[in-house]
Write a protein that holds these residues in place. Sequence first.
Motif, PDB file in Angstrom:
ATOM      1  N   GLU A   9       0.813  -1.239  -0.128  1.00 41.71           N
ATOM      2  CA  GLU A   9      -0.048  -0.049   0.098  1.00 41.71           C
ATOM      3  C   GLU A   9       0.941   1.011   0.182  1.00 41.71           C
ATOM      4  OE1 GLU A   9      -2.464   2.351  -0.526  1.00 41.71           O
ATOM      5  OE2 GLU A   9      -3.683   0.517   0.180  1.00 41.71           O
ATOM      6  N   ASP A  10       0.510   2.154  -1.013  1.00 37.56           N
ATOM      7  CA  ASP A  10       1.548   3.338  -1.067  1.00 37.56           C
ATOM      8  C   ASP A  10       0.709   4.649  -0.244  1.00 37.56           C
ATOM      9  OD1 ASP A  10      -0.472   3.329  -3.273  1.00 37.56           O
ATOM     10  OD2 ASP A  10       0.436   4.963  -4.169  1.00 37.56           O
ATOM     11  N   ASN A  11      -0.527   4.469  -0.384  1.00 42.55           N
ATOM     12  CA  ASN A  11      -1.356   5.626   0.369  1.00 42.55           C
ATOM     13  C   ASN A  11      -1.126   5.528   2.041  1.00 42.55           C
ATOM     14  OD1 ASN A  11      -3.836   6.784   1.608  1.00 42.55           O
ATOM     15  ND2 ASN A  11      -4.421   7.455  -0.480  1.00 42.55           N
ATOM     16  N   PRO A  12      -0.723   6.538   2.525  1.00 41.87           N
ATOM     17  CA  PRO A  12      -0.415   6.658   3.890  1.00 41.87           C
ATOM     18  C   PRO A  12      -1.773   6.642   4.867  1.00 41.87           C
ATOM     19  CG  PRO A  12       0.734   8.479   2.953  1.00 41.87           C
ATOM     20  CD  PRO A  12      -0.071   7.887   1.896  1.00 41.87           C
ATOM     21  N   HIS A  13      -2.785   7.070   4.228  1.00 39.03           N
ATOM     22  CA  HIS A  13      -4.158   7.150   5.018  1.00 39.03           C
ATOM     23  C   HIS A  13      -4.649   5.985   4.940  1.00 39.03           C
ATOM     24  CE1 HIS A  13      -8.088   8.594   6.539  1.00 39.03           C
ATOM     25  NE2 HIS A  13      -8.508   7.868   5.593  1.00 39.03           N
ATOM     26  N   ASP A  14      -4.597   5.064   3.899  1.00 39.89           N
ATOM     27  CA  ASP A  14      -5.158   3.934   3.628  1.00 39.89           C
ATOM     28  C   ASP A  14      -4.178   2.835   4.320  1.00 39.89           C
ATOM     29  OD1 ASP A  14      -7.088   4.795   2.062  1.00 39.89           O
ATOM     30  OD2 ASP A  14      -6.516   3.951   0.229  1.00 39.89           O
ATOM     31  N   LEU A  15      -3.191   3.068   4.373  1.00 36.75           N
ATOM     32  CA  LEU A  15      -1.922   2.273   5.261  1.00 36.75           C
ATOM     33  C   LEU A  15      -2.416   2.236   6.680  1.00 36.75           C
ATOM     34  CD1 LEU A  15       0.653   0.359   5.446  1.00 36.75           C
ATOM     35  CD2 LEU A  15       1.776   2.359   5.378  1.00 36.75           C
ATOM     36  N   GLU A  16      -2.457   3.358   7.354  1.00 37.53           N
ATOM     37  CA  GLU A  16      -2.879   3.328   8.638  1.00 37.53           C
ATOM     38  C   GLU A  16      -4.159   2.872   8.991  1.00 37.53           C
ATOM     39  OE1 GLU A  16      -3.667   6.938  11.969  1.00 37.53           O
ATOM     40  OE2 GLU A  16      -2.709   7.571  10.079  1.00 37.53           O
ATOM     41  N   LEU A  17      -5.153   2.927   8.145  1.00 37.99           N
ATOM     42  CA  LEU A  17      -6.417   2.365   8.392  1.00 37.99           C
ATOM     43  C   LEU A  17      -6.394   0.811   8.576  1.00 37.99           C
ATOM     44  CD1 LEU A  17      -9.215   4.867   6.350  1.00 37.99           C
ATOM     45  CD2 LEU A  17      -8.663   4.576   8.857  1.00 37.99           C
ATOM     46  N   THR A  18      -5.678   0.521   7.373  1.00 41.31           N
ATOM     47  CA  THR A  18      -5.540  -0.998   7.298  1.00 41.31           C
ATOM     48  C   THR A  18      -4.764  -1.805   8.195  1.00 41.31           C
ATOM     49  OG1 THR A  18      -5.699  -0.801   5.020  1.00 41.31           O
ATOM     50  CG2 THR A  18      -4.749  -2.829   5.766  1.00 41.31           C
ATOM     51  N   LEU A  19      -3.801  -1.053   8.914  1.00 41.91           N
ATOM     52  CA  LEU A  19      -3.055  -1.547   9.977  1.00 41.91           C
ATOM     53  C   LEU A  19      -3.857  -1.574  11.273  1.00 41.91           C
ATOM     54  CD1 LEU A  19       0.372   0.052   9.501  1.00 41.91           C
ATOM     55  CD2 LEU A  19      -0.394  -2.432   9.281  1.00 41.91           C
ATOM     56  N   VAL A  20      -4.735  -0.526  11.451  1.00 47.09           N
ATOM     57  CA  VAL A  20      -5.724  -0.440  12.664  1.00 47.09           C
ATOM     58  C   VAL A  20      -6.653  -1.555  12.409  1.00 47.09           C
ATOM     59  CG1 VAL A  20      -7.613   1.033  13.581  1.00 47.09           C
ATOM     60  CG2 VAL A  20      -5.268   2.189  13.040  1.00 47.09           C
ATOM     61  N   ALA A  21      -7.181  -1.871  11.234  1.00 41.03           N
ATOM     62  CA  ALA A  21      -8.174  -2.689  11.168  1.00 41.03           C
ATOM     63  C   ALA A  21      -7.624  -4.144  11.441  1.00 41.03           C
ATOM     64  CB  ALA A  21      -8.896  -2.625   9.728  1.00 41.03           C
ATOM     65  N   LEU A  22      -6.258  -4.239  11.040  1.00 41.38           N
ATOM     66  CA  LEU A  22      -5.911  -5.720  11.379  1.00 41.38           C
ATOM     67  C   LEU A  22      -5.700  -5.758  12.798  1.00 41.38           C
ATOM     68  CD1 LEU A  22      -3.526  -5.934   8.194  1.00 41.38           C
ATOM     69  CD2 LEU A  22      -5.539  -7.515   8.678  1.00 41.38           C
ATOM     70  N   ALA A  23      -5.028  -4.982  13.241  1.00 41.30           N
ATOM     71  CA  ALA A  23      -5.092  -4.927  14.800  1.00 41.30           C
ATOM     72  C   ALA A  23      -6.041  -5.123  15.637  1.00 41.30           C
ATOM     73  CB  ALA A  23      -4.367  -3.386  15.304  1.00 41.30           C
ATOM     74  N   ARG A  24      -7.374  -4.670  15.046  1.00 44.21           N
ATOM     75  CA  ARG A  24      -8.573  -4.696  15.838  1.00 44.21           C
ATOM     76  C   ARG A  24      -8.859  -6.262  15.724  1.00 44.21           C
ATOM     77  NH1 ARG A  24     -12.270   0.604  15.331  1.00 44.21           N
ATOM     78  NH2 ARG A  24     -10.766   1.942  16.286  1.00 44.21           N
ATOM     79  N   SER A  25      -8.703  -6.794  14.648  1.00 44.01           N
ATOM     80  CA  SER A  25      -9.197  -8.206  14.533  1.00 44.01           C
ATOM     81  C   SER A  25      -8.258  -9.201  15.343  1.00 44.01           C
ATOM     82  CB  SER A  25      -8.750  -8.553  12.960  1.00 44.01           C
ATOM     83  OG  SER A  25      -7.560  -8.794  12.498  1.00 44.01           O
ATOM     84  N   GLN A  26      -7.257  -8.743  16.028  1.00 40.52           N
ATOM     85  CA  GLN A  26      -6.391  -9.407  16.963  1.00 40.52           C
ATOM     86  C   GLN A  26      -5.742 -10.582  16.367  1.00 40.52           C
ATOM     87  OE1 GLN A  26      -9.086 -10.045  20.342  1.00 40.52           O
ATOM     88  NE2 GLN A  26      -8.966  -8.286  21.065  1.00 40.52           N
ATOM     89  N   LEU A  27      -5.271 -10.392  15.251  1.00 40.93           N
ATOM     90  CA  LEU A  27      -4.384 -11.783  14.420  1.00 40.93           C
ATOM     91  C   LEU A  27      -3.105 -11.461  15.046  1.00 40.93           C
ATOM     92  CD1 LEU A  27      -5.467 -11.236  10.638  1.00 40.93           C
ATOM     93  CD2 LEU A  27      -6.280 -12.915  12.445  1.00 40.93           C
TER      94      LEU A  27
END
Length: 151
Positions: A9-27
Amino acid sequence: MLKPILLVEDNPHDLELTLVALARSQLANEVVVVRDGAEAIDYLLRRGEFAERPEGNPAVTLLDLKLPKVDGLEVLATIRKTDKLKSMPVVMLTSSKEEQDLIRSYELGVNAYVVKPVDFKEFVRAIADLGIFWAVLNEPPPGSQRYVRPS
């Protein structure tokens, strides 16, 4: 050892949102981030700055379509024509609703094509669902390690 999730992912905003979402999934899987298609190919082929990374493919590659240097379709084509990579799950995670992008992605062998939701809550839910499906629920190809969630 858990296999990482590769996020391209090159978009900083989408990158941050994706990392937050993956963290919330507790993987428990590590998320490896690369910012362009050339870097993704280097990571997957274990060359350049990634030459010393451990062997093995990610549990899943979340691949943006519009990337600098090498676009997502070219990365996908490289994955599918490389014997050691061709069975690895790839999810196109993109803002593009263009029919030709969708068609070309499936022609090249993408496992799923997900249009990034605009709404924050929907985006977080979609990413969390993707992470859980590909890293936990999906049955990987023979020889791959699979994460088993503690009960």
